[in-house]
Design an enzyme around this catalytic site. Structure first.
Site, PDB file in Angstrom:
ATOM      1  N   CYS A 292      16.349  -6.770   0.069  1.00  8.85           N
ATOM      2  CA  CYS A 292      16.428  -7.986   0.931  1.00  8.85           C
ATOM      3  C   CYS A 292      17.739  -8.581   0.640  1.00  8.85           C
ATOM      4  O   CYS A 292      18.185  -9.506   1.427  1.00  8.85           O
ATOM      5  CB  CYS A 292      15.240  -8.832   0.564  1.00  8.85           C
ATOM      6  SG  CYS A 292      15.393  -9.535  -1.084  1.00  8.85           S
TER       7      CYS A 292
ATOM      8  N   GLU B 296       0.724  -1.038   0.160  1.00  6.19           N
ATOM      9  CA  GLU B 296      -0.193   0.093   0.015  1.00  6.19           C
ATOM     10  C   GLU B 296       0.770   1.250   0.054  1.00  6.19           C
ATOM     11  O   GLU B 296       0.385   2.347  -0.026  1.00  6.19           O
ATOM     12  CB  GLU B 296      -0.948   0.122   1.322  1.00  6.19           C
ATOM     13  CG  GLU B 296      -0.309  -0.018   2.757  1.00  6.19           C
ATOM     14  CD  GLU B 296       0.159  -1.402   2.980  1.00  6.19           C
ATOM     15  OE1 GLU B 296       0.550  -2.268   2.473  1.00  6.19           O
ATOM     16  OE2 GLU B 296       0.380  -1.434   4.438  1.00  6.19           O
TER      17      GLU B 296
END
Ligand code: NAD
Length: 500
Positions: free
Chosen positions: A282, A177
């Protein structure tokens, strides 16, 4: 005027019915530029219904048709690299060249999906018994869902949906979002490429939307990429509902530097991999483990390079590093640096309090470098996800390996050395899913699979590559006998069938 990002269901935008929206911020200015609709349970149900209806035809469509559409999508994606990268920079904050890089890596998976006909080739064994043949085929699952993180708003969805739809599934994406616009652009391009309505859908939202996807009986599989606590939750919850799940989590990636390494190359790699995308990757290197007497020299080389990084808005071509995603996240990252000295680390570079002239409300933080970090420090133990590099000192390779393998995370890792034997030993001994030898961010190419170990991945399948094909299909084995009309009838036999 504030832009509104709506859902994409059945090949068109669908306005959020709940009236609930989330704010999307430009991280460089701190201004809310966009409102994103948050889906209700009913809206998620409508998307699943649409995807299920579309599966009835898409799941039966020919490989030729699917790949023709994917090739057209690839061309459109290629032509729209800049437009997608601009959307990413405006909502994520990463610099334009970095955003282009993520589009390029996503495109690699589209390349792979364009060749799905080769990967989906089944297996056939003829004459396994008299006039008996056995075929193994793989078929799509149905409606599958993807839930994705903020840090790669284009690439991570592309780790999932090209393989899912190429193998005949229909897809529901729940993007982050925080930066939802790239996924909508991708939906439009898929539609322009001729993808039938309902095959690819986007529902925006938060936990309400995610939980409904995890609960919905018609969602057959869930791919998730995000933080470890949520990955664990997704895996537990969706598995309990009988779904196939792959949930990729967070990371703390170590780079082991042996005394014989080329220290300039190692310092270049450490700086690029630690501070690229402001550390919001990541596969970022967040812990350098220096072996033996090279520690001081290596830290000096890293500091010299890190100090020169130009920080600024992502759409300024001279910027090398942009802001962080939110002010809250920036403050959290800063707290690790502020607390580091009290935990026993040496603060070589302190990026807290940094700001960019003319953009004072942006989510800025400068470069931080922490040396001699004890393993007990929070800065070492937690995934910081910001431009903070920890250096740890060890005396031997063995000590370094023990330290790395004690980490609960096992996403990526790297070794820098000129010693082939040591590198080979490292590859075999280290407990991580992706290993680089003199390569700091070993993100596998599309035709290999991406995935970590331990708390960096929950589930059995890595993502994309052969694992992607397997994840999105289920096996079926067909045993066939076509008796010759001249054969004598076999008669009734209640014994367990044997091949002869
Ligand atoms: P996040 O876990 O906060 O969010 C990921 C997704 O989960 C989002 O779509 C979000 O809306 C949803 N979500 C968040 N909280 C939820 C809840 N309580 N219940 C249900 N859904 C929820 O992750 P993020 O901050 O967007 O992304 C950063 C994290 O992702 C880092 O930890 C990073 O290491 C990880 N990541 C991992 C990989 C990998 O391949 N292993 C790749 C990229 C990012």
């Amino acid at each position: 005027m504030t832009k509104i990002v709506n859902h994409w269901i059945g090949g068109k935008t669908v306005e959020g019915a709940s009236g609930t929206f989330g704010p999307v911020t430009d991280p460089a200015t701190g201004a809310v530029t966009t409102k994103v609709a948050f889906a209700t349970v009913d809206e998620v149900d409508a998307a699943v219904r649409t995807a299920k209806e579309a599966f009835a035809t898409w799941g039966q469509s020919s490989l030729a048709k699917r790949t023709e559409i994917l090739f057209r999508f690839r061309a459109l994606l290629d032509a729209n690299r800049d437009a997608i990268a601009e959307l990413i920079t405006a909502e994520h904050g990463k610099v334009h060249s970095d955003a282009l890089g993520e589009v390029a890596r996503g495109l690699e998976i589209v390349d792979l999906a364009c060749g799905i006909n080769v990967q989906l080739k089944g297996e056939l064994s003829t004459q396994v018994a008299s006039r008996v043949d056995v075929a193994s085929i793989r078929q799509p699952l149905g409606v599958v869902a993807g839930i994705t993180p903020f840090n790669f708003p284009a690439m991570v969805p592309m780790w999932m949906f090209p393989m899912a739809i190429a193998t005949g599934n229909t897809f529901i994406l729940k993007p982050s979002e925080k930066d939802p616009s790239a996924s909508l652009k991708i939906a439009e391009l898929l539609s322009e490429a001729g993808l039938p309505d309902g095959v690819f859908n986007v529902v925006h939202g938060d936990k309400v939307a995610v939980d409904r996807l995890l609960d919905h009986p018609d969602v057959k599989a869930v791919s998730f990429v995000g933080s470890t606590p949520i990955a664990r939750y997704i895996h537990t919850t969706a598995s309990a509902k009988g779904k196939r799940v792959q949930a990729l989590g967070g990371a703390k990636n170590h780079m082991l530097v042996l005394p014989d390494a080329d220290l300039d190359a190692a310092a270049d790699a450490a700086v690029s991999a630690a501070y690229g995308s402001a550390g919001e990757r990541c596969m970022a290197i967040s812990a350098v483990v220096a072996v033996g007497a090279i520690g001081d020299q290596l830290v000096d080389k890293i500091r010299e390079r890190a100090e020169k990084i130009k920080i600024g808005p992502g759409n300024d071509p001279t910027s090398e590093m942009g802001p962080l995603i939110t002010a809250v996240h920036r403050d959290k990252v800063a707290s690790y640096v502020t607390g580091a000295a009290a935990e026993g680390a040496e603060v070589v570079l302190d990026g807290t309090g940094y700001t960019v002239d003319g953009f004072e409300d942006g989510h800025w933080i400068g470069i931080s470098l922490l040396d001699k970090v004890p393993t007990s420090a929070k800065a070492y133990q937690d995934e910081i996800f910001g431009p903070v590099l920890c250096v740890l000192r060890v005396d031997t390779y063995e000590e370094g390996m023990t330290l790395i393998n004690a980490s609960p995370f096992g996403n990526g890792t790297a070794i820098f050395t000129r010693d082939g034997g040591a590198a080979r030993r490292f590859q075999l001994e280290v407990e991580a899913g992706m290993v680089g030898v003199n390569v700091p961010i070993p993100v596998p190419v599309g035709y290999h699979s991406f995935g970590g170990w331990k708390d960096s991945l929950f589930g059995d399948h890595h993502i994309y590559g052969n694992d992607g094909t397997h994840f999105y299909t289920r096996g079926k084995v067909v045993t066939t006998r076509w008796p010759d009309p001249a054969d004598a009838p076999t008669g009734v036999d209640l014994g367990f069938p044997r091949n002869h």
